[in-house]
Design an enzyme around this catalytic site. Structure first.
Site, short mmCIF file in Angstrom:
data_model
loop_
_atom_site.label_atom_id
_atom_site.label_comp_id
_atom_site.label_asym_id
_atom_site.label_seq_id
_atom_site.Cartn_x
_atom_site.Cartn_y
_atom_site.Cartn_z
N GLY A 136 0.85 -1.55 -0.36
CA GLY A 136 0.01 0.45 -0.01
C GLY A 136 0.84 1.24 -0.34
O GLY A 136 1.89 1.00 -0.58
N LYS B 222 2.86 2.36 10.53
CA LYS B 222 4.18 3.21 10.69
C LYS B 222 3.22 5.02 10.96
O LYS B 222 3.60 5.01 12.19
CB LYS B 222 4.43 4.03 9.56
CG LYS B 222 6.29 2.58 8.92
CD LYS B 222 6.82 2.97 7.86
CE LYS B 222 7.42 2.35 6.75
NZ LYS B 222 6.79 1.22 6.69
N THR C 8 -2.80 -3.01 7.36
CA THR C 8 -3.23 -3.12 6.89
C THR C 8 -3.30 -3.61 5.82
O THR C 8 -2.04 -3.16 5.08
CB THR C 8 -4.22 -2.11 6.37
OG1 THR C 8 -3.64 -0.84 5.38
CG2 THR C 8 -5.61 -1.24 7.50
N GLU D 257 -8.84 -2.50 2.51
CA GLU D 257 -7.44 -2.55 4.00
C GLU D 257 -8.06 -3.09 4.54
O GLU D 257 -8.71 -2.27 5.92
CB GLU D 257 -7.41 -0.70 3.75
CG GLU D 257 -6.45 0.17 2.81
CD GLU D 257 -5.65 1.20 2.88
OE1 GLU D 257 -5.00 1.18 4.33
OE2 GLU D 257 -5.84 2.14 2.22
N HIS E 75 -4.91 -9.71 14.94
CA HIS E 75 -4.53 -10.73 15.34
C HIS E 75 -2.70 -10.26 15.26
O HIS E 75 -2.63 -9.37 14.44
CB HIS E 75 -4.58 -12.00 14.39
CG HIS E 75 -3.49 -13.10 15.05
ND1 HIS E 75 -3.51 -14.09 16.11
CD2 HIS E 75 -2.02 -13.31 14.35
CE1 HIS E 75 -3.04 -15.07 15.81
NE2 HIS E 75 -2.25 -14.38 14.63
N TYR F 81 3.40 -10.51 2.71
CA TYR F 81 2.72 -9.45 1.63
C TYR F 81 3.25 -10.70 0.61
O TYR F 81 3.92 -11.90 0.78
CB TYR F 81 4.74 -8.68 1.09
CG TYR F 81 3.85 -7.38 1.49
CD1 TYR F 81 2.78 -6.35 1.75
CD2 TYR F 81 4.98 -6.50 3.05
CE1 TYR F 81 2.57 -4.80 2.17
CE2 TYR F 81 4.70 -5.11 3.50
CZ TYR F 81 3.67 -4.60 2.81
OH TYR F 81 4.04 -3.54 3.40
N ARG G 238 -19.63 1.10 9.52
CA ARG G 238 -20.38 2.91 9.07
C ARG G 238 -19.81 3.44 7.96
O ARG G 238 -18.97 2.80 7.40
CB ARG G 238 -19.46 4.39 10.33
CG ARG G 238 -17.74 4.20 10.62
CD ARG G 238 -17.40 4.85 11.63
NE ARG G 238 -16.40 4.14 11.47
CZ ARG G 238 -14.70 4.99 10.78
NH1 ARG G 238 -15.63 6.44 9.03
NH2 ARG G 238 -13.82 4.89 10.40
N PHE H 173 -12.14 13.12 8.81
CA PHE H 173 -11.37 13.67 10.25
C PHE H 173 -10.37 14.52 10.89
O PHE H 173 -10.44 14.82 9.93
CB PHE H 173 -10.68 12.36 10.81
CG PHE H 173 -11.74 11.66 11.04
CD1 PHE H 173 -12.05 10.90 12.09
CD2 PHE H 173 -12.05 10.08 10.44
CE1 PHE H 173 -12.89 10.18 12.85
CE2 PHE H 173 -12.64 9.07 10.36
CZ PHE H 173 -13.87 9.40 11.42
P1 ADP Z 1 0.64 -0.94 3.04
O1 ADP Z 1 0.67 0.08 3.03
O2 ADP Z 1 2.46 -1.93 2.55
O3 ADP Z 1 -0.57 -2.12 3.53
P2 ADP Z 1 1.20 -1.12 6.52
O4 ADP Z 1 1.74 -0.52 7.30
O5 ADP Z 1 -0.28 -0.87 6.04
O6 ADP Z 1 1.52 -1.33 4.63
O7 ADP Z 1 0.89 -2.79 6.89
C1 ADP Z 1 0.40 -3.62 6.45
C2 ADP Z 1 1.41 -4.89 5.78
O8 ADP Z 1 1.79 -5.58 7.06
C3 ADP Z 1 0.47 -6.09 5.49
O9 ADP Z 1 0.98 -6.55 4.01
C4 ADP Z 1 0.88 -7.50 6.59
O10 ADP Z 1 1.71 -7.98 5.30
C5 ADP Z 1 1.79 -6.66 7.93
N1 ADP Z 1 1.01 -7.08 8.53
C6 ADP Z 1 1.23 -7.89 9.50
N2 ADP Z 1 0.55 -7.66 10.81
C7 ADP Z 1 -0.69 -7.21 10.26
C8 ADP Z 1 -1.97 -7.05 10.95
N3 ADP Z 1 -2.54 -7.33 11.89
N4 ADP Z 1 -3.31 -6.99 10.26
C9 ADP Z 1 -2.92 -6.42 8.55
N5 ADP Z 1 -1.70 -6.18 7.91
C10 ADP Z 1 -0.73 -6.72 8.95
MG MG Z 2 -1.72 -1.17 4.37
#
Ligand code: ADP
Ligand code: MG
Length: 147
Positions: free
Chosen positions: A14, A20, A26, A78, A83, A90, A103, A108
């Site tokens: 994403g 971060k 997500t 997303e 868990h 990925y 919703r 925001f």
């Molecule tokens: P991106 O912008 O690449 O989606 P994110 O900051 O949203 O990055 O982090 C998502 C990634 O974190 C997922 O693709 C997955 O590989 C990892 N991840 C680890 N734990 C979780 C979780 N509980 N739910 C969703 N993604 C998770």
């Molecule tokens: Mg994401």
């Protein structure tokens, strides 16, 4: 009885700001091939079950939409899997059975209020998915079929 709807595919990169910036990772899915199903469902926050080949089936709360806070120009799918995985996944095949709507998407005024709302959504999803009417969809065959 409710009829879950399904989306699946490999977890894609994403914008890298879920975990971060928000502390809320997500697992993004591509919207390619899902324009019809997405046009049938409004933007907003949904809940349901998520299946991963190696990591099993877990509760999830999901945003579908434009993320107005971040001014996205593309719709995104997303799900936040409720868990603690300890590592990224990925590229893994992710299956979603979406069972309920929480919703509509809203904007925001601050990141703090966005994060607070997402945690409210998470608690709502956690509780709803324990109710018998939603809990049994954890066994939806789509979540684990040919993974
Ligand atoms: P991106 O912008 O690449 O989606 P994110 O900051 O949203 O990055 O982090 C998502 C990634 O974190 C997922 O693709 C997955 O590989 C990892 N991840 C680890 N734990 C979780 C979780 N509980 N739910 C969703 N993604 C998770
Ligand atoms: Mg994401």
């Amino acid at each position: 009885p409710i009829e879950p709807w399904h989306i699946g595919g490999p977890v894609i990169k994403g914008f890298g700001r879920g975990s971060k910036v928000l502390g809320i990772p997500t697992a993004n899915l591509t919207t390619e091939g899902y324009s019809n199903i997405l046009s049938e469902h409004p933007s907003g926050v949904y809940f349901g079950w998520a299946g991963l080949a190696k990591q099993g089936v877990h509760k999830m709360v999901m945003s579908i939409g434009w993320n107005p806070y971040f001014n996205n120009t593309e719709k995104t799918i997303e799900p936040w899997l409720l868990h603690d995985f300890g590592e990224d996944f990925y590229g893994e095949e992710l299956r979603l059975a979406i069972v309920g709507y929480i919703r509509p998407e809203t904007n925001f005024s601050s990141l703090e209020s966005l994060i607070a709302k997402i945690h409210e959504d998470r608690k709502f999803a956690e509780n709803a998915l324990d109710l018998p009417m939603y809990a049994h969809y954890k066994n939806d065959p789509y979540l684990t079929s040919s993974l």
